[in-house]
Design a protein around this motif. Structure first.
Motif, PDB file in Angstrom:
ATOM      1  N   VAL A   1       0.830  -1.204   0.000  1.00 33.20           N
ATOM      2  CA  VAL A   1       0.000   0.000   0.000  1.00 33.20           C
ATOM      3  C   VAL A   1       0.868   1.258   0.000  1.00 33.20           C
ATOM      4  O   VAL A   1       0.582   2.236  -0.702  1.00 33.20           O
ATOM      5  N   ALA A   2       1.955   1.249   0.776  1.00 34.49           N
ATOM      6  CA  ALA A   2       2.855   2.399   0.831  1.00 34.49           C
ATOM      7  C   ALA A   2       3.477   2.669  -0.534  1.00 34.49           C
ATOM      8  O   ALA A   2       3.647   3.826  -0.930  1.00 34.49           O
ATOM      9  N   GLY A   3       3.823   1.615  -1.258  1.00 34.32           N
ATOM     10  CA  GLY A   3       4.373   1.789  -2.605  1.00 34.32           C
ATOM     11  C   GLY A   3       3.381   2.455  -3.532  1.00 34.32           C
ATOM     12  O   GLY A   3       3.743   3.326  -4.338  1.00 34.32           O
ATOM     13  N   TRP A   4       2.108   2.072  -3.421  1.00 34.53           N
ATOM     14  CA  TRP A   4       1.054   2.680  -4.250  1.00 34.53           C
ATOM     15  C   TRP A   4       0.901   4.164  -3.916  1.00 34.53           C
ATOM     16  O   TRP A   4       0.877   5.011  -4.817  1.00 34.53           O
ATOM     17  N   ILE A   5       0.809   4.486  -2.629  1.00 35.26           N
ATOM     18  CA  ILE A   5       0.645   5.885  -2.204  1.00 35.26           C
ATOM     19  C   ILE A   5       1.829   6.723  -2.662  1.00 35.26           C
ATOM     20  O   ILE A   5       1.668   7.815  -3.216  1.00 35.26           O
ATOM     21  N   ASP A   6       3.025   6.189  -2.465  1.00 30.27           N
ATOM     22  CA  ASP A   6       4.235   6.943  -2.794  1.00 30.27           C
ATOM     23  C   ASP A   6       4.324   7.212  -4.290  1.00 30.27           C
ATOM     24  O   ASP A   6       4.760   8.288  -4.704  1.00 30.27           O
ATOM     25  N   ALA A   7       3.914   6.251  -5.103  1.00 31.07           N
ATOM     26  CA  ALA A   7       3.991   6.425  -6.547  1.00 31.07           C
ATOM     27  C   ALA A   7       2.999   7.468  -7.043  1.00 31.07           C
ATOM     28  O   ALA A   7       3.302   8.233  -7.966  1.00 31.07           O
ATOM     29  N   VAL A   8       1.824   7.515  -6.437  1.00 30.03           N
ATOM     30  CA  VAL A   8       0.791   8.443  -6.917  1.00 30.03           C
ATOM     31  C   VAL A   8       1.106   9.873  -6.526  1.00 30.03           C
ATOM     32  O   VAL A   8       1.076  10.786  -7.353  1.00 30.03           O
TER      33      VAL A   8
ATOM     34  N   GLY B   1       3.361  10.608  -3.338  1.00 30.11           N
ATOM     35  CA  GLY B   1       4.329  10.715  -2.254  1.00 30.11           C
ATOM     36  C   GLY B   1       3.665  10.502  -0.906  1.00 30.11           C
ATOM     37  O   GLY B   1       2.442  10.545  -0.776  1.00 30.11           O
ATOM     38  N   GLY B   2       4.478  10.252   0.111  1.00 27.83           N
ATOM     39  CA  GLY B   2       3.935  10.090   1.457  1.00 27.83           C
ATOM     40  C   GLY B   2       3.763   8.654   1.887  1.00 27.83           C
ATOM     41  O   GLY B   2       3.136   8.389   2.918  1.00 27.83           O
ATOM     42  N   GLY B   3       4.323   7.699   1.136  1.00 26.18           N
ATOM     43  CA  GLY B   3       4.189   6.302   1.526  1.00 26.18           C
ATOM     44  C   GLY B   3       4.851   5.988   2.850  1.00 26.18           C
ATOM     45  O   GLY B   3       4.455   5.055   3.559  1.00 26.18           O
ATOM     46  N   GLY B   4       5.851   6.787   3.212  1.00 23.49           N
ATOM     47  CA  GLY B   4       6.520   6.588   4.494  1.00 23.49           C
ATOM     48  C   GLY B   4       5.611   6.788   5.685  1.00 23.49           C
ATOM     49  O   GLY B   4       5.892   6.290   6.785  1.00 23.49           O
ATOM     50  N   LEU B   5       4.494   7.512   5.492  1.00 22.03           N
ATOM     51  CA  LEU B   5       3.515   7.697   6.571  1.00 22.03           C
ATOM     52  C   LEU B   5       2.945   6.363   7.030  1.00 22.03           C
ATOM     53  O   LEU B   5       2.530   6.216   8.178  1.00 22.03           O
TER      54      LEU B   5
ATOM     55  N   LEU C   1      -3.829  13.423  -3.368  1.00 22.68           N
ATOM     56  CA  LEU C   1      -2.976  14.417  -2.713  1.00 22.68           C
ATOM     57  C   LEU C   1      -3.655  15.008  -1.490  1.00 22.68           C
ATOM     58  O   LEU C   1      -3.055  15.107  -0.408  1.00 22.68           O
ATOM     59  N   LEU C   2      -4.917  15.388  -1.629  1.00 18.65           N
ATOM     60  CA  LEU C   2      -5.640  15.981  -0.497  1.00 18.65           C
ATOM     61  C   LEU C   2      -5.805  14.979   0.642  1.00 18.65           C
ATOM     62  O   LEU C   2      -5.663  15.341   1.818  1.00 18.65           O
ATOM     63  N   VAL C   3      -6.086  13.726   0.304  1.00 21.57           N
ATOM     64  CA  VAL C   3      -6.217  12.695   1.335  1.00 21.57           C
ATOM     65  C   VAL C   3      -4.898  12.529   2.090  1.00 21.57           C
ATOM     66  O   VAL C   3      -4.866  12.461   3.332  1.00 21.57           O
ATOM     67  N   VAL C   4      -3.788  12.479   1.349  1.00 24.27           N
ATOM     68  CA  VAL C   4      -2.481  12.299   1.979  1.00 24.27           C
ATOM     69  C   VAL C   4      -2.113  13.504   2.844  1.00 24.27           C
ATOM     70  O   VAL C   4      -1.581  13.354   3.947  1.00 24.27           O
ATOM     71  N   VAL C   5      -2.405  14.719   2.362  1.00 25.45           N
ATOM     72  CA  VAL C   5      -2.092  15.929   3.131  1.00 25.45           C
ATOM     73  C   VAL C   5      -2.831  15.923   4.468  1.00 25.45           C
ATOM     74  O   VAL C   5      -2.245  16.166   5.534  1.00 25.45           O
TER      75      VAL C   5
END
Length: 258
Positions: free
Chosen positions: A18-25, A27-31, A241-245
């Motif tokens: 899941v982190a790889g997917w978030i980071d690719a779209v 950024g922020g997979g490290g969260l 992006l908004l979800v991750v922020v």
């Protein structure tokens, strides 16, 4: 490798995917990835957690970068120059990190992120239009110095949300659409991750067996996320992006006041 139960191993691999997917779209997979490692390996020293995290993340980031470069209009040379500046900036940030309290930085970053979220919501066209021609020399220099050096410094100093900040800054400075900005940010991330991983490997603080297994899932998530971003376009990236922020703001608030 430390003794890890099958249940924990499955959860860590799922988090890596899941982190790889978030980071690719966007950024922020490290969260997701770093807290998962901290929770799954509570008795492992923090340095080994950080080193293993980098060893996993660089594989997914590289896979996403390759996928983007093959299908998106990315100026690889420019991205590498920004990445080298970010690498230098992160080393400088790491040098000063010991003297800075994260309790001071978190509220500042939360305010900045909330301002970013408000800007993106009030400007629906932000990052959704294609760039009008190549970026000017002045904008490229600004991106190298401020985006690369500045965000690289932040990454070494504090870290959370670096990939997201890169996407936003590259969109604003170079007038890129969000998909191209995400692609460029991945190349920059590969440069910074490589430098950090080299240091962790030199210090012997990487759990290579676990990292190798999780990296397979992180790579799959990264490549899938990059393909989805390319297929669905800037509006999709904007939503993620908004979800991750907001997730990052929530995480920072929890760390600050829990």
């Amino acid at each position: 490798m430390p003794d890890i139960s099958l249940t924990t191993l499955v959860l860590l691999c799922t988090a890596a995917l899941v982190a790889g997917w978030i980071d690719a779209v966007v950024g922020g997979g490290g969260l997701l990835l770093l807290p998962a490692l901290l929770l799954g390996l509570p008795h492992v020293p923090a340095a080994h957690i950080l080193g293993t995290n980098k060893a996993v993340a660089i594989v997914g980031t590289t896979g996403a970068a390759v996928t983007y470069v093959r299908k998106a209009p990315v100026r690889v040379g420019m991205a590498v120059r920004i990445g080298l500046a970010a690498l230098a900036g992160s080393m400088g940030g790491a040098f000063f990190a010991a003297g800075i309290s994260s309790d001071v930085l978190r509220p500042v970053i939360m305010v900045v992120l909330l301002g970013v979220a408000a800007f993106v919501m009030l400007r629906p066209s932000f990052g959704t239009a294609e760039a009008k021609g190549p970026a000017t020399r002045a904008r490229v220099v600004t991106a190298i110095v401020l985006v690369g050096g500045g965000i690289g410094f932040y990454d070494g100093l504090f870290g959370p949300g670096t990939g997201t900040f890169l996407v936003l800054a590259l969109t604003a400075v170079l007038h890129l659409d969000l998909v191209t900005a995400s692609a460029t940010a991945k190349i920059v991330n590969v440069c910074t991750n490589a430098g950090a991983l080299a240091m962790f490997a030199y210090q012997g603080t990487v759990i290579w067996q676990l990292a190798a297994l999780m990296a397979v899932f992180n790579l799959a998530g990264g490549m899938f996320g990059a393909r989805m971003a390319l297929r669905k376009g800037a509006e999709f990236v904007r939503g993620v992006l908004l979800v991750v922020v907001f997730s990052l703001v929530a995480k920072l608030a929890f760390d600050q006041w829990s």
